[in-house]
Write an enzyme that holds these catalytic residues in place. Structure first.
Site, mmCIF file in Angstrom:
data_model
loop_
_atom_site.group_PDB
_atom_site.id
_atom_site.type_symbol
_atom_site.label_atom_id
_atom_site.label_comp_id
_atom_site.label_asym_id
_atom_site.label_seq_id
_atom_site.Cartn_x
_atom_site.Cartn_y
_atom_site.Cartn_z
ATOM 1 N N SER A 79 0.798 -1.230 0.000
ATOM 2 C CA SER A 79 0.000 0.000 0.000
ATOM 3 C C SER A 79 0.831 1.280 0.000
ATOM 4 O O SER A 79 1.369 1.661 -1.027
ATOM 5 C CB SER A 79 -1.014 -0.032 1.149
ATOM 6 O OG SER A 79 -0.407 -0.275 2.373
ATOM 7 N N ASP B 131 8.205 5.248 -11.513
ATOM 8 C CA ASP B 131 7.592 5.795 -12.724
ATOM 9 C C ASP B 131 8.231 7.109 -13.160
ATOM 10 O O ASP B 131 8.232 7.447 -14.347
ATOM 11 C CB ASP B 131 6.089 6.006 -12.508
ATOM 12 C CG ASP B 131 5.304 4.708 -12.583
ATOM 13 O OD1 ASP B 131 5.941 3.641 -12.649
ATOM 14 O OD2 ASP B 131 4.062 4.757 -12.575
ATOM 15 N N LYS C 283 -1.250 -4.052 -3.197
ATOM 16 C CA LYS C 283 -2.461 -3.475 -2.606
ATOM 17 C C LYS C 283 -2.645 -2.064 -3.156
ATOM 18 O O LYS C 283 -1.899 -1.156 -2.814
ATOM 19 C CB LYS C 283 -2.377 -3.428 -1.081
ATOM 20 C CG LYS C 283 -3.631 -2.833 -0.431
ATOM 21 C CD LYS C 283 -3.514 -2.822 1.084
ATOM 22 C CE LYS C 283 -4.802 -2.325 1.726
ATOM 23 N NZ LYS C 283 -5.128 -0.932 1.378
#
Length: 541
Positions: free
Chosen positions: A302, A313, A327
């Site tokens: 998470s 990214d 998650k």
């Protein structure tokens, strides 16, 4: 929402007087009416009728409150793996862990031979202020005997935790003191820290270990970065292995520290548009330029994945380790009238490239078995065992391929190290004998070792064969059969753990990690990978 936490190399810390609960990604809230919701009055009336019939007509006596709680849990269990119900009591315990503090007497403790032993009185806490010491054995609480009664951790918490300002009387037996000593302690707020350790690995590389994302995590990490920069840090390893998550805003703030203004960190989408959010990096940033590596494994979940995904990214950090938990759901806590709480999934989050890293949960039973299935399939040992879905392929800001659908795939894979798997170690550890030996040794040699200092200890101290033989004898006394071949094969594991645990008992938790991290294979590999950082700006690794 509790998730698996332990990675292969990690050894659990001494028990602190609190209850830990993995919380996933949460955003704080109180109960509000959902805008545009449909009329459910008929369904509510139907449930009331059935509950009333059972309460009034059923052959046996029932407890309506228990039936209602079971019904709520069953209802939420039909939605997704992370929507959940917490009773009033459980809600208090769960939120303590994420608030970054709890209320109690402020000790680290352990249970040796069915006796509660103070490992340390926490600095600045009420126990330290009244004079409680490491090694004190607590035998009575409010005149009630707690020694040799099969004491559990839950029992200790029940006896010693309590609201700030309340009073508790304890009786302790202290070494070299003939008569028991009585202390009256006024409970207070006790801080819990989410940064386990921050130190310099070498003159250039700093290391920060974060165990969860609580309300204080960003400020703790920020302070750690500042301190390490003063010591000359130009490269950083952020260790999120085994970190189950927590508050989203803390993950966003930490990612912001590493990204230049305007870069996307994460965005969310829900059925309700008010849950659609986009988080961009601000002009604030304490480490936007230095080389950065983030460590993850199958228990990093998470909020940990938000940080790792944002930095991956944006080609800002090298992600090292194994595929993370997967998650990608966001829960919002809704308080109910009796103090209980519903944590309801209200949105999904996406990494800057548009990835959802939530693993499938159409079969909730299979969802719970996912980590075990990964292990059986060999994914912990070979990156080739991981099946990537080309339909969920995305690109980083510099065009490297990344994938959604189930966790963050590391840029550099490190297999699980099975060379330090010892049945004998696990037996002694489970019986608490390794900690007991380390505690006793530290108690007997503290003055000499402190005089030489931690730096000398780190470089020169070694757990010798005589010490290991004493551990074996302790095992025999506790009906654990010696395994000499196992001990010889895994000698370094025993030596490293005992050295780290002795250091923690003499100094503090911070002294534990530079030693135990010698067995952290993911970290040891990461230290060698900083020359790969420039490749983030060019091609897929």
């Amino acid at each position: 929402m509790e998730e698996q936490k332990n990675s292969s190399y990690q050894i659990s810390l001494p028990l602190i007087l609190c209850i830990g609960l993995a919380a996933g990604v949460l955003i704080g809230a109180s109960l509000t009416n959902k805008s545009g919701s449909g009329d459910i009055s008929d369904e509510v009336q139907k449930f009331r009728e059935v509950l009333s019939l059972v309460n009034n007509e059923y052959v046996d006596e029932v407890e309506p409150d228990v039936l209602v709680e079971d019904a709520i849990e069953h209802l939420l269990g039909k939605l997704d793996p992370h929507s959940s119900y917490l009773s009033a009591q459980d809600q208090v315990a769960a939120n303590e862990d994420l608030r970054g503090n709890f209320e109690g007497i402020g000790i680290e403790f352990n249970i040796f031979h069915d006796t509660l032993v103070v490992v340390a009185a926490l600095s600045g806490g009420p126990s330290e202020s009244v004079g409680l010491r490491s090694g004190d054995k607590i035998v009575k609480v409010n005149d009630k005997n707690i020694a040799n009664i099969g004491l559990s951790i839950t029992d200790v918490q029940k006896h010693l935790k309590g609201p700030k300002g309340t009073e508790v009387k304890i009786e302790v037996i202290r070494k070299h003191v003939k008569e028991p000593i009585t202390f009256t302690i006024i409970r207070d707020k006790i801080p819990q820290f989410s940064v386990d350790a921050s130190y310099m690995i070498n003159p250039e590389i700093g290391y920060i270990k974060v165990n969860r994302f609580s309300q204080t995590t960003y400020s703790e990490v920020n302070t750690a970065i500042s301190d390490l920069k003063k010591k000359g840090m130009t490269k950083l390893i952020l260790d999120l292995q085994g970190n189950p998550g927590g508050y989203m805003d803390q993950a966003v703030n930490i990612a912001d520290d590493f990204l230049p203004k305007g870069e996307k960190i994460v965005f969310t989408k829900g059925q309700e548009t008010r849950y659609n959010e986009e988080h961009l990096a601000t002009e604030r940033g304490d480490f936007e330029q230095g080389d950065l590596i983030v460590l993850v494994n199958e228990s990093s979940a998470s909020a940990s994945e938000i940080v790792a995904g944002a930095l991956q990214d944006n080609d800002r950090a090298l992600i090292v380790g194994r595929r993370s938990y997967g998650k990608g759901l966001v829960q919002r806590p809704f308080s109910l009238h009796d103090g209980s709480e519903v944590r309801l999934t209200i949105s999904r989050y996406y990494t800057p490239s548009g990835r959802s890293i939530q693993k499938p949960y159409t079969d909730l039973n299979e969802y719970e078995k996912d980590i075990a299935k990964r292990y059986r399939k060999g994914e912990f040992f070979s990156a080739d065992s991981i099946q990537l879905n080309d339909s969920l392929k995305f690109e980083t800001s510099h065009g490297r391929a990344v994938y959604g659908g189930g966790g963050i795939m590391p840029d550099y894979f490190v297999p699980l190290d099975t060379t330090q798997t010892s049945k004998y170690f696990n037996e002694l550890f489970s019986a608490n004998l390794l900690r007991e030996f380390a505690f006793t040794y530290a108690e007997q040699h503290e003055e000499r070792l402190k005089e030489k200092g931690y730096a000398d200890y780190l470089q020169n101290f070694m757990v010798n064969d005589v010490m290991l033989s004493q551990v074996v004898v302790m095992g025999i006394q506790n009906k654990i059969e010696p395994k000499p071949k196992d001990l010889e094969k895994n000698k370094r594991l025993f030596q490293t753990y005992l050295k780290a645990e002795i250091a923690r008992n003499i100094w503090d938790n911070q002294s534990f990690y530079p030693i135990i991290n010698e067995t952290n294979e993911v970290l040891q590999q990461a230290i060698k990978l900083f020359d790969r950082i420039p490749e983030l700006n060019r091609t897929k690794l």
